[in-house]
Write an enzyme that holds these catalytic residues in place. Structure first.
Site, PDB file in Angstrom:
ATOM      1  N   LYS A  22       0.820  -0.995  -0.040  1.00  0.00           N
ATOM      2  CA  LYS A  22       0.024  -0.071   0.115  1.00  0.00           C
ATOM      3  C   LYS A  22       0.723   1.252  -0.130  1.00  0.00           C
ATOM      4  CE  LYS A  22      -1.708   1.587   4.165  1.00  0.00           C
ATOM      5  NZ  LYS A  22      -1.141   3.033   4.237  1.00  0.00           N
ATOM      6  N   ASN A  23       1.799   1.330   0.965  1.00  0.00           N
ATOM      7  CA  ASN A  23       2.740   2.431   0.903  1.00  0.00           C
ATOM      8  C   ASN A  23       3.654   2.668  -0.144  1.00  0.00           C
ATOM      9  OD1 ASN A  23       1.470   2.918   3.434  1.00  0.00           O
ATOM     10  ND2 ASN A  23       3.204   2.596   4.929  1.00  0.00           N
ATOM     11  N   CYS A 120      -3.819  13.011  14.027  1.00  0.00           N
ATOM     12  CA  CYS A 120      -4.509  11.719  13.725  1.00  0.00           C
ATOM     13  C   CYS A 120      -4.025  10.888  15.001  1.00  0.00           C
ATOM     14  CB  CYS A 120      -4.165  11.127  12.605  1.00  0.00           C
ATOM     15  SG  CYS A 120      -2.370  10.164  12.563  1.00  0.00           S
ATOM     16  N   ARG A 125       1.582  14.497  13.395  1.00  0.00           N
ATOM     17  CA  ARG A 125       1.772  14.256  12.043  1.00  0.00           C
ATOM     18  C   ARG A 125       1.701  15.491  11.108  1.00  0.00           C
ATOM     19  NH1 ARG A 125      -0.491   8.436  10.087  1.00  0.00           N
ATOM     20  NH2 ARG A 125       1.237   8.473   8.559  1.00  0.00           N
ATOM     21  N   ASP A 308       5.377   0.374  12.041  1.00  0.00           N
ATOM     22  CA  ASP A 308       4.409  -0.259  11.234  1.00  0.00           C
ATOM     23  C   ASP A 308       4.274  -1.615  11.778  1.00  0.00           C
ATOM     24  OD1 ASP A 308       3.390   2.199  10.190  1.00  0.00           O
ATOM     25  OD2 ASP A 308       3.666   1.880   8.244  1.00  0.00           O
ATOM     26  N   ARG A 400      -8.120  -0.313   5.454  1.00  0.00           N
ATOM     27  CA  ARG A 400      -7.496   0.510   4.894  1.00  0.00           C
ATOM     28  C   ARG A 400      -6.124  -0.020   4.318  1.00  0.00           C
ATOM     29  NH1 ARG A 400      -5.435   4.828   8.306  1.00  0.00           N
ATOM     30  NH2 ARG A 400      -4.439   5.232   6.470  1.00  0.00           N
TER      31      ARG A 400
HETATM   32  C1  UD1 Z   1       4.844   6.888   6.217  1.00  0.00           C
HETATM   33  C2  UD1 Z   1       4.133   5.624   6.232  1.00  0.00           C
HETATM   34  C3  UD1 Z   1       3.406   5.231   7.636  1.00  0.00           C
HETATM   35  C4  UD1 Z   1       4.781   5.168   8.355  1.00  0.00           C
HETATM   36  C5  UD1 Z   1       5.479   6.109   8.450  1.00  0.00           C
HETATM   37  C6  UD1 Z   1       6.800   6.063   9.235  1.00  0.00           C
HETATM   38  C7  UD1 Z   1       2.952   6.183   3.960  1.00  0.00           C
HETATM   39  C8  UD1 Z   1       1.818   6.267   3.218  1.00  0.00           C
HETATM   40  N1  UD1 Z   1       2.820   5.996   5.088  1.00  0.00           N
HETATM   41  O1  UD1 Z   1       3.951   7.814   6.908  1.00  0.00           O
HETATM   42  O2  UD1 Z   1       2.801   4.064   7.379  1.00  0.00           O
HETATM   43  O3  UD1 Z   1       4.066   4.495   9.801  1.00  0.00           O
HETATM   44  O4  UD1 Z   1       5.802   6.609   7.218  1.00  0.00           O
HETATM   45  O5  UD1 Z   1       7.481   4.950   8.847  1.00  0.00           O
HETATM   46  O6  UD1 Z   1       3.964   5.563   3.485  1.00  0.00           O
HETATM   47  N2  UD1 Z   1       7.189  14.640  10.334  1.00  0.00           N
HETATM   48  C9  UD1 Z   1       7.442  16.053  10.703  1.00  0.00           C
HETATM   49  N3  UD1 Z   1       7.066  16.961   9.641  1.00  0.00           N
HETATM   50  C10 UD1 Z   1       6.497  16.330   8.450  1.00  0.00           C
HETATM   51  C11 UD1 Z   1       6.570  15.105   8.143  1.00  0.00           C
HETATM   52  C12 UD1 Z   1       6.735  14.084   9.275  1.00  0.00           C
HETATM   53  O7  UD1 Z   1       7.636  16.413  11.971  1.00  0.00           O
HETATM   54  O8  UD1 Z   1       6.851  17.215   7.542  1.00  0.00           O
HETATM   55  C13 UD1 Z   1       7.177  13.465  11.499  1.00  0.00           C
HETATM   56  C14 UD1 Z   1       5.999  12.823  11.883  1.00  0.00           C
HETATM   57  O9  UD1 Z   1       5.214  13.638  12.825  1.00  0.00           O
HETATM   58  C15 UD1 Z   1       6.648  11.273  12.448  1.00  0.00           C
HETATM   59  C16 UD1 Z   1       7.923  11.537  11.925  1.00  0.00           C
HETATM   60  O10 UD1 Z   1       8.145  12.635  11.015  1.00  0.00           O
HETATM   61  O11 UD1 Z   1       6.793  11.751  13.903  1.00  0.00           O
HETATM   62  C17 UD1 Z   1       8.051  10.452  10.538  1.00  0.00           C
HETATM   63  O12 UD1 Z   1       6.855  10.470   9.841  1.00  0.00           O
HETATM   64  P1  UD1 Z   1       6.797  10.234   8.223  1.00  0.00           P
HETATM   65  O13 UD1 Z   1       7.781   9.541   7.831  1.00  0.00           O
HETATM   66  O14 UD1 Z   1       6.523  11.628   7.208  1.00  0.00           O
HETATM   67  O15 UD1 Z   1       5.275   9.282   8.125  1.00  0.00           O
HETATM   68  P2  UD1 Z   1       4.622   9.434   6.982  1.00  0.00           P
HETATM   69  O16 UD1 Z   1       5.243   9.585   5.680  1.00  0.00           O
HETATM   70  O17 UD1 Z   1       3.363  10.282   7.173  1.00  0.00           O
END
Ligand code: UD1
Length: 431
Positions: A22-23, A120, A125, A308, A400
């Protein structure tokens, strides 16, 4: 709202096949926004986040064909014109990965309007790193009424160092940079296999990307991308979930169609616990009839232990002798499954980002509530070894991201069934 009714105690035996990731599928679908030619993606999982992305792209004017069935699981996305480069709150709130359209829309259309995702269940996030990066590439960004408005005359390559490793942030900027003028160097990138898979697709579309899967990615911008055909990598989180299921139930389960090289951190931690596995090029066999011993675990960015799979590992830790300390380093509030596991008999104490799990405790069936995607998976695992019949509510979370989980588990001997709201509240016994 659907529920699962699971009677525990059956060892899982046989073969379960892993679906596409999915990711990886989500960013690859967003990448189709970068070209006016059709992009064909195979091995697309039949899960709700894919449907949501389809609706999101269709609302912008894309033609999206989504076919499931034998030899298919294929989507063709054709973004000939994009009448409305927008992602509404209604769609973004149900799937935060919707923000993945921001980079491609700005790159292709010069402007985009995407809802801010908000908090969320598993944490705040934010998307500040996506926004900062796009600004470095020459995008003007304003935030109003809960939406990010982005516009640019032309993106310009830049050197960007992520303050923190972000998976979708890396993907978003990678996509934007493909159509920027000149070279972009992205530093401190996420190294997840899904990032590398996206880069593979983009290179097939004519992008010039090197280094994806390492901390530094270089992108030489091109003026146009073309259509391409691409097969999505297997879902390592789904594979990990079934490996833990096979181990916990004392089964002998072959997890087919996966890529064991994506599972190194998980497998080595499971070996430490005492789980026996045997890997081939595209499968993992798990033999679970052995006692487990506690082991500490900390989630890390790839190639570390994936957040995850944290909830699923916690379910396993309840069945290990001794104390396991589980530290969640990626998300601040990702222990909501713990209280539900406690209701099933687990001994778990949460101390900030650490969960202290004392095992082994017998689990007994209870009515439990799924709170997010991976939390739901951990409850399914616990239910598979619990004494009696567990009812898991709100399984829309699991839909999902897991393709037909109840059918896959039933196929290897689990006693699991889905009941819908049309059924009486009291669940019928599992046959
Ligand atoms: C992706 C995955 C999710 C997985 C996560 C971490 C997808 C669709 N989802 O989520 O399943 O759990 O990676 O492996 O691929 N952060 C910030 N600012 C930002 C972006 C992120 O502070 O602009 C922080 C987040 O709050 C979190 C950390 O960085 O604490 C990592 O998040 P991130 O790697 O961005 O997760 P996702 O990409 O949303």
């Amino acid at each position: 709202m659907d529920k699962f009714v699971i009677r525990g105690g059956e060892p899982l035996l046989g073969t379960v096949r892993v679906s596409g990731a999915k990711n990886a599928a989500l960013p690859c679908m967003a990448a189709a926004l970068l070209t006016d030619q059709p992009v064909i993606l195979e091995n697309i999982p039949q899960v709700r986040d894919i449907q949501t992305t389809r609706n999101l792209l269709a609302a912008m004017g894309a033609e999206v064909e989504l076919g499931y069935g034998r030899a298919q699981h294929r989507t063709t996305i054709h973004c000939a014109t994009l009448a409305a480069p927008e992602a509404s709150y209604e769609l973004v709130k149900t799937m935060r990965a919707s923000t993945l359209v921001l980079g491609p829309l700005v790159a292709r259309c010069g402007h985009a309007r995407v809802s801010l995702p908000g908090g969320c269940a598993i944490g705040a996030r934010p998307i500040d790193l996506h926004i900062k990066g796009l600004e470095r590439l020459g995008t003007k960004i304003t935030q109003e009424h809960g939406y990010v408005e982005a516009s640019t005359d032309r993106l310009k390559g830049a050197e960007i160092v992520f303050d923190k490793i972000t998976v979708t942030g890396t993907e978003d900027l990678l996509m934007a940079a493909t159509l920027a003028d000149g070279e972009t160097i992205l530093q401190n990138c996420a190294r997840e296999p899904e990032v590398a898979d996206l880069a593979d697709l983009l290179n097939k579309m004519g992008a010039k990307i090197t280094g994806a899967g390492t901390p530094t990615i270089r992108v030489k911008g091109v003026s146009k991308l073309r259509g391409a055909k691409h097969r999505i990598i297997p879902d390592r989180i789904e594979a990990g979930t079934y490996i833990i299921a096979g181990a916990m139930t004392g089964g002998d389960l072959n997890i087919a169609g996966c890529d064991p090289s994506h599972l190194n951190a998980l497998l080595s931690k499971l070996h430490e616990v005492g789980v026996k596995t045997k890997s081939s090029a595209d499968s993992v066999r798990v033999m679970g009839d052995n006692p487990f011993t506690a082991a500490d675990m900390s989630t890390e960015e790839h190639p570390g232990f994936p957040t995850d799979c944290q909830a699923q590992f916690m379910a396993l830790a309840t069945q290990a002798e001794g104390t396991s300390i589980i530290t969640e380093n990626i998300f601040e509030n990702r222990f909501m499954h713990a209280q539900e596991l406690v209701r099933m008999g687990a001994n778990i104490k949460i101390e900030g980002r650490r969960a202290v799990v004392r095992g082994k405790t017998p689990l007994s069936a209870a009515a439990v509530l799924a709170s997010d995607l991976r939390a739901s998976a951990s409850l399914v695992l616990a239910a598979l070894v619990a004494d009696g019949e567990t009812i898991i509510d709100r399984v829309y979370h699991i839909d999902r991201g897991y393709e037909h989980i109840e059918e896959k588990l039933k196929g290897v001997g689990a006693q699991i069934r889905r009941i819908g709201e049309m059924f009486p509240k009291k669940a019928a016994a599992v046959k």
